[in-house]
Design a protein around this motif. Structure first.
Motif, PDB file in Angstrom:
ATOM      1  N   ARG A 108       1.034  -0.925  -0.108  1.00 29.16           N
ATOM      2  CA  ARG A 108      -0.012  -0.010  -0.039  1.00 29.16           C
ATOM      3  C   ARG A 108       1.462   1.167  -0.237  1.00 29.16           C
ATOM      4  NH1 ARG A 108      -1.794   3.181   3.875  1.00 29.16           N
ATOM      5  NH2 ARG A 108      -1.856   1.570   5.417  1.00 29.16           N
ATOM      6  N   LYS A 109       2.021   1.256   0.515  1.00 30.91           N
ATOM      7  CA  LYS A 109       2.592   2.369   0.514  1.00 30.91           C
ATOM      8  C   LYS A 109       4.216   2.000  -0.609  1.00 30.91           C
ATOM      9  CE  LYS A 109       2.485   2.058   6.013  1.00 30.91           C
ATOM     10  NZ  LYS A 109       3.098   2.425   6.706  1.00 30.91           N
ATOM     11  N   ILE A 110       4.826   0.894  -0.873  1.00 26.15           N
ATOM     12  CA  ILE A 110       5.354   1.364  -2.375  1.00 26.15           C
ATOM     13  C   ILE A 110       5.201   2.169  -3.244  1.00 26.15           C
ATOM     14  CG2 ILE A 110       7.181   0.167  -3.272  1.00 26.15           C
ATOM     15  CD1 ILE A 110       6.593  -2.411  -1.647  1.00 26.15           C
ATOM     16  N   GLY A 111       6.294   2.859  -3.405  1.00 21.15           N
ATOM     17  CA  GLY A 111       5.690   3.423  -4.724  1.00 21.15           C
ATOM     18  C   GLY A 111       4.781   4.690  -4.095  1.00 21.15           C
ATOM     19  N   ARG A 112       4.860   4.908  -3.672  1.00 21.76           N
ATOM     20  CA  ARG A 112       4.032   6.393  -2.799  1.00 21.76           C
ATOM     21  C   ARG A 112       4.666   7.398  -2.157  1.00 21.76           C
ATOM     22  NH1 ARG A 112      -1.831   4.817  -0.335  1.00 21.76           N
ATOM     23  NH2 ARG A 112      -2.201   7.033  -1.483  1.00 21.76           N
ATOM     24  N   ARG A 113       4.279   8.364  -1.699  1.00 24.87           N
ATOM     25  CA  ARG A 113       5.431   9.850  -0.688  1.00 24.87           C
ATOM     26  C   ARG A 113       4.989   9.622   0.034  1.00 24.87           C
ATOM     27  NH1 ARG A 113       9.276  12.655  -4.133  1.00 24.87           N
ATOM     28  NH2 ARG A 113       9.600  12.061  -6.041  1.00 24.87           N
ATOM     29  N   ILE A 114       5.712  10.196   1.047  1.00 22.89           N
ATOM     30  CA  ILE A 114       4.875  11.016   2.439  1.00 22.89           C
ATOM     31  C   ILE A 114       6.123  11.713   2.408  1.00 22.89           C
ATOM     32  CG2 ILE A 114       5.640   9.938   4.904  1.00 22.89           C
ATOM     33  CD1 ILE A 114       5.258   7.305   4.224  1.00 22.89           C
ATOM     34  N   ARG A 115       5.510  12.913   3.246  1.00 27.19           N
ATOM     35  CA  ARG A 115       5.702  14.846   2.899  1.00 27.19           C
ATOM     36  C   ARG A 115       7.266  14.455   1.925  1.00 27.19           C
ATOM     37  NH1 ARG A 115       5.169  16.029   9.406  1.00 27.19           N
ATOM     38  NH2 ARG A 115       3.211  14.391   9.878  1.00 27.19           N
ATOM     39  N   GLY A 116       6.566  14.165   0.633  1.00 24.89           N
ATOM     40  CA  GLY A 116       7.623  14.500  -0.744  1.00 24.89           C
ATOM     41  C   GLY A 116       8.705  13.164  -0.522  1.00 24.89           C
ATOM     42  N   VAL A 117       8.789  12.536   0.132  1.00 27.51           N
ATOM     43  CA  VAL A 117       9.960  11.432   0.270  1.00 27.51           C
ATOM     44  C   VAL A 117       9.437   9.971   0.267  1.00 27.51           C
ATOM     45  CG1 VAL A 117      11.710  10.073   1.491  1.00 27.51           C
ATOM     46  CG2 VAL A 117      11.125  12.334   2.108  1.00 27.51           C
ATOM     47  N   PRO A 118      10.340   9.571  -1.390  1.00 28.13           N
ATOM     48  CA  PRO A 118       9.369   8.011  -2.024  1.00 28.13           C
ATOM     49  C   PRO A 118      10.296   6.833  -1.096  1.00 28.13           C
ATOM     50  CG  PRO A 118      11.358   9.107  -2.986  1.00 28.13           C
ATOM     51  CD  PRO A 118      11.347   9.778  -2.000  1.00 28.13           C
ATOM     52  N   VAL A 119       8.833   6.007  -1.164  1.00 31.54           N
ATOM     53  CA  VAL A 119       8.811   4.947  -0.360  1.00 31.54           C
ATOM     54  C   VAL A 119       8.935   3.881  -1.062  1.00 31.54           C
ATOM     55  CG1 VAL A 119       7.361   3.093   1.401  1.00 31.54           C
ATOM     56  CG2 VAL A 119       7.138   6.157   1.119  1.00 31.54           C
ATOM     57  N   PHE A 120      10.315   3.171  -1.572  1.00 33.22           N
ATOM     58  CA  PHE A 120      10.711   2.006  -2.154  1.00 33.22           C
ATOM     59  C   PHE A 120      10.298   0.771  -1.103  1.00 33.22           C
ATOM     60  CE2 PHE A 120      13.685   5.763  -3.088  1.00 33.22           C
ATOM     61  CZ  PHE A 120      13.209   5.295  -5.178  1.00 33.22           C
ATOM     62  N   GLY A 121      10.679  -0.589  -2.247  1.00 31.41           N
ATOM     63  CA  GLY A 121      10.234  -1.359  -1.367  1.00 31.41           C
ATOM     64  C   GLY A 121      10.501  -2.759  -2.719  1.00 31.41           C
ATOM     65  N   PRO A 122      10.975  -3.512  -1.910  1.00 36.33           N
ATOM     66  CA  PRO A 122      10.960  -4.869  -0.666  1.00 36.33           C
ATOM     67  C   PRO A 122      11.946  -4.499  -0.058  1.00 36.33           C
ATOM     68  CG  PRO A 122      10.668  -6.312  -1.544  1.00 36.33           C
ATOM     69  CD  PRO A 122      10.299  -5.157  -3.131  1.00 36.33           C
ATOM     70  N   ILE A 123      11.733  -4.691   2.106  1.00 34.84           N
ATOM     71  CA  ILE A 123      13.009  -4.445   2.285  1.00 34.84           C
ATOM     72  C   ILE A 123      14.009  -5.771   2.193  1.00 34.84           C
ATOM     73  CG2 ILE A 123      14.203  -4.596   4.353  1.00 34.84           C
ATOM     74  CD1 ILE A 123      11.500  -3.999   5.831  1.00 34.84           C
ATOM     75  N   THR A 124      13.610  -6.237   0.888  1.00 30.63           N
ATOM     76  CA  THR A 124      15.033  -7.645   0.613  1.00 30.63           C
ATOM     77  C   THR A 124      15.780  -6.401  -0.490  1.00 30.63           C
ATOM     78  OG1 THR A 124      13.192  -8.041  -1.059  1.00 30.63           O
ATOM     79  CG2 THR A 124      13.772  -8.846   1.616  1.00 30.63           C
ATOM     80  N   GLU A 125      15.221  -5.180  -1.076  1.00 31.14           N
ATOM     81  CA  GLU A 125      15.606  -4.838  -1.527  1.00 31.14           C
ATOM     82  C   GLU A 125      16.609  -3.379  -1.466  1.00 31.14           C
ATOM     83  OE1 GLU A 125      16.075  -5.680  -5.507  1.00 31.14           O
ATOM     84  OE2 GLU A 125      14.663  -7.667  -4.549  1.00 31.14           O
ATOM     85  N   THR A 126      16.742  -3.295  -0.382  1.00 27.37           N
ATOM     86  CA  THR A 126      17.643  -2.403   0.189  1.00 27.37           C
ATOM     87  C   THR A 126      18.729  -1.538   0.044  1.00 27.37           C
ATOM     88  OG1 THR A 126      16.746  -2.439   2.605  1.00 27.37           O
ATOM     89  CG2 THR A 126      18.596  -1.478   2.351  1.00 27.37           C
ATOM     90  N   MET A 127      20.234  -2.506  -0.209  1.00 32.75           N
ATOM     91  CA  MET A 127      21.011  -2.406  -0.841  1.00 32.75           C
ATOM     92  C   MET A 127      20.606  -2.123  -2.738  1.00 32.75           C
ATOM     93  SD  MET A 127      23.188  -2.479   1.254  1.00 32.75           S
ATOM     94  CE  MET A 127      24.827  -2.430   0.156  1.00 32.75           C
TER      95      MET A 127
END
Length: 606
Positions: free
Chosen positions: A169-188
């Motif tokens: 629900r959050k991945i691909g959206r923005r929170i206060r202008g900051v993008p949300v990426f995912g999943p966490i396994t893709e962190t690096m």
């Protein structure tokens, strides 16, 4: 002062400008008609400037202003408008059209708010550019958003450029202008793509399994990782930058919040005089913290080390302003001094956490282990009965089960003595394994060795131990105390035993090194008195569930006579006074036949 003057002049200018624009809106380019109301606009501006000062507009540091601070501007503008309306209603020497007055109010309010937002933005931009640290927050929940707000107020500490989350629900959206990426396994991948300098894990409710999964997705050799403490450590529910700390082994071994019945615990602690022995130690100091929340009538801090008692006293003074407490420096083996404390302060509840706990050290000093851990406990028990203590709780250890060390034997003797007492005092024992981060334990030792570049010394590759966080253990001790009926032995659920070898290697990895490459792991051999693994129960002990899933009552067939145990303790005291090893060993063989110790070796070093 100069900053306040500049802001004041800006506010006057913007209010005057709003009045002029309002006249244009009302009369267009009819300058002759507009000229009739110039004086009214100036009066409006003067009245507003006085209101702005009285409203406190210039007592706020707008650089760090929150939305709540912006409400001061709204309040000031509304008050200035109402004062102007009242003034022009009664003063007939000048007229201000209602439409012009309202437009001036609305325009000045918008311009004042925009001026503060712009001021804040320019200040943040100026501070944030030079050497800006780029931050990625794992966890786009409440804690992550609170951290984002904190960094926005302090841009010199870094800029949050991305969130990582598993929520679709959050991945691909923005929170206060900051993008949300995912999943966490893709962190690096995101770390490299966004040129991240630091990763922050902002999930206080994460379990140890979830933390392990998150850390597996991060190459700790390439990026610094910090985290928030577990949710049970965030006492006020607020997240601050100051809460951040480097990732540690404690995050992989125990982060679960322990839920206890505060009403049950409070029922026997609130308004009582509570004595904690060993109050400056790892368990004792946490007992003091948690008991202080229960609002005791008096908290008695008893300990042998003056510095540790001083430190916990200072901490309690800062955190619990109304707490009434006293400090007692005493050795529990000294009957007269301890009795003086009982007689003077009359404790109603006693938590006995004072003990010598270092196994190899007590192998070299067996008489001291018996004197403090066994006979010191006996002193406290007898004094508790003499001075009508209501409840007495002994903090014990898994090393008391089938002991191979003199430290374990001394604690087992203490368990036997406490559980066989028949009295109006409700006596109980709580037995559990190692706690994370206690002084002198293996984790602080490994940390120091890693900081020095190694090697990390492990006694044996198959060595295993139980582990529990200090706050968790203490919460369960307090809960067990509420269940006690007299002569009870409780055991805490410690989960699975953990390999010390794996623990050492995990700590090396968390520090950003490769085990056996960057930092060596060296096996030194089992030390005197140590076992490869610990046990929580004797074969004849049966676990019985309580109303708490992590606290078990022990039922045993071993029914010792209280008077006989007392006679053994008198003999033990006499043998100790004369340093008679054979007599001490005979009593140990009778009371703890499962013990496998080498007292003779200790005797040679006494």
């Amino acid at each position: 002062m100069l900053r306040k003057l500049i802001l004041f002049l800006i506010d006057i200018g913007l209010t005057l400008f709003s009045g002029i624009v309002s006249l244009f809106m009302r009369f267009g380019f009819d300058f002759e008609e507009m000229g009739k109301y110039d004086e009214s606009v100036i009066i409006y501006t003067l009245i507003s400037s006085i209101v702005y000062i009285l409203n406190g507009n210039y007592r706020i540091v707008w650089e760090y202003a929150s939305p709540r601070d912006m409400l001061f501007l709204v309040r000031g503008s509304i008050i200035s408008y109402l004062v102007n309306v009242t003034f022009f209603y009664f003063y007939r020497g000048s007229i201000l059209p209602r439409s012009v007055g309202f437009s001036t109010f609305l325009g000045s309010l918008i311009l004042l708010l925009l001026s503060r937002i712009t001021w804040q933005w320019i200040s943040n931009l100026r501070k944030g550019k030079a050497g800006e640290k780029r931050i990625l927050i794992i966890g786009a929940g409440d804690a992550g958003i609170m951290l984002l707000e904190e960094f926005e107020k302090r841009p010199h500490l870094g800029k949050v450029v991305a969130f990582m989350d598993d929520s679709k629900r959050k991945i691909g959206r923005r929170i206060r202008g900051v993008p949300v990426f995912g999943p966490i396994t893709e962190t690096m991948k995101i770390v490299e793509k966004e040129r991240i300098d630091e990763v922050i894990i902002a999930i206080p409710s994460a379990t140890k399994e979830e933390m392990e999964r998150i850390l597996k997705a991060i190459d700790l050799r390439k990026i610094r990782v910090r985290t928030l403490p577990g949710i049970y450590e965030l006492t006020d529910g607020r997240v601050r930058i100051g809460h951040l700390r480097d990732i540690s082994i404690e995050d992989l071994l125990g982060r679960e919040q322990v839920k206890v019945n505060l009403e049950e615990i409070g029922s026997y602690l609130k308004g009582r005089r509570v004595l904690v022995t060993g109050a400056g130690g790892s368990i004792g100091s946490e007992l003091c913290r948690q008991i202080a929340r229960m609002e005791p009538d008096l908290l008695i801090l008893l300990g042998h080390g003056e510095n540790s008692i001083y430190l916990i006293d200072e901490e309690l003074s800062e955190r619990f302003e109304g707490l009434k407490k006293v400090r007692v420096i005493a050795d529990i083996g000294d009957w007269e001094i301890v009795e003086f404390a009982f007689k003077k302060y009359r404790p109603e509840i006693v938590f006995h956490a004072a003990a010598h706990k270092h196994v190899p050290l007590m192998e070299e000093n067996p008489f001291e282990a018996i004197r403090v851990n066994t006979l010191g406990t006996r002193n406290l028990v007898k004094l508790s009965m003499k001075y009508n203590v209501k409840r007495f709780v002994l903090v014990s250890t898994d090393k008391a089960v089938n002991p191979t060390s003199i430290m374990g034997v001394s604690k087992r003797l203490a368990e036997i003595y406490v559980t066989t007492r028949k009295s109006n005092t409700i006596f109980s024992v709580v037995r559990f394994g190692n706690v994370l981060g206690s002084r002198g334990s293996v984790i602080p030792k490994f940390k120091k060795q890693i900081e020095k570049g190694g090697p990390v010394t492990v006694t044996h590759p198959d060595m295993k131990r139980f582990f529990m966080t200090i706050p968790e253990a203490v919460s369960l001790i307090l809960q067990a105390g509420a269940y006690a009926k007299g002569g009870d032995l409780f055991v805490l659920d410690m989960g699975e035993q953990i390999s010390i070898d794996k623990l050492a290697r995990d700590m090396i990895t968390l520090a950003g090194f490769v085990p056996d490459q960057d930092i060596k792991v060296v096996y030194t051999g089992i030390r005197p008195g140590e076992k490869l693994f610990e046990e929580l129960y004797y074969p004849d002990e049966e676990r019985v569930s309580t109303s708490h899933p992590k606290v078990f009552r022990i039922v045993s067939e071993n029914d010792l006579d209280p008077d006989e145990v007392e006679e053994y303790m008198k003999s033990l005291e006499e043998h100790l006074r004369k340093a008679e090893v054979s007599g001490i060993l005979e009593i140990i063989r009778r009371l703890v036949p499962q013990a496998r110790i080498n007292f003779t070796k200790g005797e040679e070093k006494v």
